[in-house]
Motif scaffolding. Sequence first.
Motif, mmCIF file in Angstrom:
data_model
loop_
_atom_site.group_PDB
_atom_site.id
_atom_site.type_symbol
_atom_site.label_atom_id
_atom_site.label_comp_id
_atom_site.label_asym_id
_atom_site.label_seq_id
_atom_site.Cartn_x
_atom_site.Cartn_y
_atom_site.Cartn_z
ATOM 1 N N PHE A 67 0.861 -1.231 0.185
ATOM 2 C CA PHE A 67 -0.071 -0.050 0.060
ATOM 3 C C PHE A 67 0.780 1.198 -0.020
ATOM 4 O O PHE A 67 2.047 1.263 0.521
ATOM 5 C CB PHE A 67 -0.988 0.118 1.253
ATOM 6 N N THR A 68 0.538 2.227 -0.651
ATOM 7 C CA THR A 68 1.007 3.533 -0.662
ATOM 8 C C THR A 68 0.158 4.747 -0.351
ATOM 9 O O THR A 68 -0.870 4.802 -0.961
ATOM 10 C CB THR A 68 1.780 3.780 -1.941
ATOM 11 N N ILE A 69 0.433 5.534 0.717
ATOM 12 C CA ILE A 69 -0.216 6.749 0.841
ATOM 13 C C ILE A 69 0.305 8.053 0.133
ATOM 14 O O ILE A 69 1.508 8.096 0.161
ATOM 15 C CB ILE A 69 -0.653 7.042 2.298
ATOM 16 N N SER A 70 -0.565 8.882 -0.193
ATOM 17 C CA SER A 70 -0.035 9.912 -0.942
ATOM 18 C C SER A 70 -1.129 11.005 -0.632
ATOM 19 O O SER A 70 -2.215 10.814 -0.321
ATOM 20 C CB SER A 70 0.246 9.740 -2.434
ATOM 21 N N ARG A 71 -0.826 12.294 -0.941
ATOM 22 C CA ARG A 71 -1.472 13.593 -0.437
ATOM 23 C C ARG A 71 -1.344 14.492 -1.413
ATOM 24 O O ARG A 71 -0.157 14.891 -1.888
ATOM 25 C CB ARG A 71 -1.434 13.851 1.004
ATOM 26 N N ASP A 72 -2.223 15.423 -2.011
ATOM 27 C CA ASP A 72 -2.363 16.342 -2.649
ATOM 28 C C ASP A 72 -2.952 17.585 -2.091
ATOM 29 O O ASP A 72 -4.219 17.861 -1.971
ATOM 30 C CB ASP A 72 -2.971 16.133 -4.168
ATOM 31 N N ASN A 73 -2.006 18.552 -1.489
ATOM 32 C CA ASN A 73 -2.676 19.588 -0.689
ATOM 33 C C ASN A 73 -3.423 20.541 -1.850
ATOM 34 O O ASN A 73 -4.145 21.308 -1.089
ATOM 35 C CB ASN A 73 -1.684 20.238 -0.028
ATOM 36 N N ALA A 74 -3.019 20.522 -2.731
ATOM 37 C CA ALA A 74 -3.903 21.895 -3.581
ATOM 38 C C ALA A 74 -5.249 21.085 -3.903
ATOM 39 O O ALA A 74 -6.095 21.824 -4.394
ATOM 40 C CB ALA A 74 -3.025 21.691 -5.064
ATOM 41 N N LYS A 75 -5.568 19.750 -3.803
ATOM 42 C CA LYS A 75 -6.691 19.311 -4.154
ATOM 43 C C LYS A 75 -7.313 18.864 -2.938
ATOM 44 O O LYS A 75 -8.518 18.397 -2.886
ATOM 45 C CB LYS A 75 -6.650 17.975 -5.106
ATOM 46 N N ASN A 76 -6.736 19.046 -1.673
ATOM 47 C CA ASN A 76 -7.330 18.532 -0.518
ATOM 48 C C ASN A 76 -7.793 17.301 -0.456
ATOM 49 O O ASN A 76 -8.731 16.858 0.057
ATOM 50 C CB ASN A 76 -8.658 19.641 0.018
ATOM 51 N N VAL A 78 -6.513 13.079 -0.210
ATOM 52 C CA VAL A 78 -5.444 12.078 0.199
ATOM 53 C C VAL A 78 -5.915 10.601 -0.557
ATOM 54 O O VAL A 78 -7.009 10.345 -0.629
ATOM 55 C CB VAL A 78 -5.323 11.765 1.860
ATOM 56 N N TYR A 79 -5.029 10.012 -0.911
ATOM 57 C CA TYR A 79 -4.960 8.870 -1.487
ATOM 58 C C TYR A 79 -4.393 7.730 -1.019
ATOM 59 O O TYR A 79 -3.346 7.722 -0.130
ATOM 60 C CB TYR A 79 -4.471 8.661 -3.199
ATOM 61 N N LEU A 80 -4.946 6.336 -1.352
ATOM 62 C CA LEU A 80 -4.533 5.234 -0.846
ATOM 63 C C LEU A 80 -4.474 4.178 -1.912
ATOM 64 O O LEU A 80 -5.334 3.721 -2.334
ATOM 65 C CB LEU A 80 -5.209 4.360 0.524
#
Length: 115
Positions: A67-76, A78-80
């Motif tokens: 699993f990999t988590i990521s976040r895009d602060n410009a789009k508010n 978070v992904y998994l």
Amino acid sequence: QVQLVESGGGLVQPGGSLRLSCAASGFIFSIYTMGWYRQAPGKERELVVSITYGGNTNYADSVKGRFTISRDNAKNTVYLQMNSLKPEDTAVYYCNAYYRTDFYWGQGTQVTVSS
């Protein structure tokens, strides 16, 4: 008001992949620690992974390397990204936002891994 809206769950075969998304609103997303939790039938809710505002991550041993988590602060958002899924990954997955005494939950999205 605060909203965390998960999407991307579904039914997948063992070994398959899914990508969950959590769209956040109503708070300053960029300063919050974001996380994914899951709860299987008859079990307690458990942390899958979290990511701080600075990008530091904390994975449960059971999902490391898959699993990999990521976040895009410009789009508010978070992904998994979930790869090499196993039947034991079957659960309702919840998005979580945490900062000091603020603790928010999404409504959850079902992930079922079955052939």
